[in-house]
Design a protein around this motif. Structure first.
Motif, mmCIF file in Angstrom:
data_model
loop_
_atom_site.group_PDB
_atom_site.id
_atom_site.type_symbol
_atom_site.label_atom_id
_atom_site.label_comp_id
_atom_site.label_asym_id
_atom_site.label_seq_id
_atom_site.Cartn_x
_atom_site.Cartn_y
_atom_site.Cartn_z
ATOM 1 N N PHE A 75 41.629 92.968 34.472
ATOM 2 C CA PHE A 75 42.594 93.637 33.604
ATOM 3 C C PHE A 75 43.056 92.698 32.490
ATOM 4 O O PHE A 75 43.384 91.542 32.746
ATOM 5 N N GLN A 81 52.209 95.684 32.248
ATOM 6 C CA GLN A 81 51.079 96.606 32.320
ATOM 7 C C GLN A 81 50.252 96.362 33.569
ATOM 8 O O GLN A 81 49.861 97.303 34.262
ATOM 9 N N TRP A 85 49.205 98.967 36.441
ATOM 10 C CA TRP A 85 47.806 99.227 36.758
ATOM 11 C C TRP A 85 47.499 98.906 38.221
ATOM 12 O O TRP A 85 46.704 99.594 38.858
ATOM 13 N N ASN A 119 50.575 103.267 31.511
ATOM 14 C CA ASN A 119 49.572 104.147 32.094
ATOM 15 C C ASN A 119 48.593 104.618 31.014
ATOM 16 O O ASN A 119 47.391 104.654 31.223
ATOM 17 N N ASN A 122 45.960 102.046 30.182
ATOM 18 C CA ASN A 122 45.105 101.615 31.282
ATOM 19 C C ASN A 122 43.656 101.512 30.806
ATOM 20 O O ASN A 122 43.051 102.520 30.438
ATOM 21 N N ALA A 128 41.090 102.637 38.158
ATOM 22 C CA ALA A 128 42.545 102.477 38.270
ATOM 23 C C ALA A 128 43.071 103.863 37.920
ATOM 24 O O ALA A 128 43.187 104.238 36.762
ATOM 25 N N CYS A 130 44.662 106.469 36.811
ATOM 26 C CA CYS A 130 45.762 106.995 36.003
ATOM 27 C C CYS A 130 45.760 108.525 35.994
ATOM 28 O O CYS A 130 46.789 109.138 35.712
#
Length: 187
Positions: A75, A81, A85, A119, A122, A128, A130
């Motif tokens: 990431f 963030q 995530w 989100n 992302n 991940a 979302c």
């Protein structure tokens, strides 16, 4: 750091997977907004091992054979963030959470809008998850892949769970804590 990409056909359009040698850094939509995710200037490498594994696991997910991804992730974002995530990775397959629930989970109960913004940024969509984040009222809200794709992914997961367990998926109601299949789009 060097980044590499591979295009992956899917039922939701062509996806572009981007990886470093550390892990998957992005999974982008066919009509991706170039300002949504930090640009990495990757070079094409369809044989990169992380990208090949990403394609394999996505194919299994879309065919109903995989409910959990097992990929190294890389990431790129702010600490806040990354907390959001990480929380997305913890939402069980076939379940949903609200932005408010995520805000509580990461220890920032008043940061609902900031959770929504994180989100939306992302970089590793689907993996991940979302798409599993919905409004407090149970309605589908913004999604980089589009609301139709979000609904499709939720239906795909609900169908898989129903087929495996002979039960409808469980949803946790943020206000009451009750669990049940209360949102019609998951049937």
């Amino acid at each position: 750091m060097n980044y590499f990409f591979k295009r992956i056909p899917s039922p939701v359009g062509e996806l572009t997977a981007i990886a470093s040698d550390t892990g998957l850094a992005a999974l982008l939509w066919e009509n991706e907004n170039p300002r949504r995710v930090r640009q990495m200037s990757p070079q094409e490498d369809p044989t990169h091992p992380i990208l090949l594994e990403t394609a394999r696991q996505l194919n299994e997910y879309f065919s109903g054979k995989r409910s959990r991804f097992d990929l190294p992730l890389d990431f790129i974002g702010t600490d806040f963030q990354k907390k959001v995530w990480q929380a997305l990775l913890e939402i069980p397959f076939g379940e949903t959470r609200s932005y408010a629930q995520i805000a509580h989970q990461i220890g920032h109960p008043t940061a609902v809008r900031a959770v929504g913004a994180a989100n939306g940024k992302n970089p590793i969509s689907i993996i991940a998850a979302c798409h599993r984040v919905i409004g407090s009222d149970g309605k589908l809200t913004g999604f980089a892949g589009g609301l139709a794709v979000k609904a499709l992914l939720l239906r795909l997961e609900a169908t898989h769970i129903h087929r495996e367990t002979k039960q409808a998926p469980l949803i946790t109601d943020e206000k009451t804590g009750d669990r049940g299949n209360k949102f019609g789009y998951l049937v």
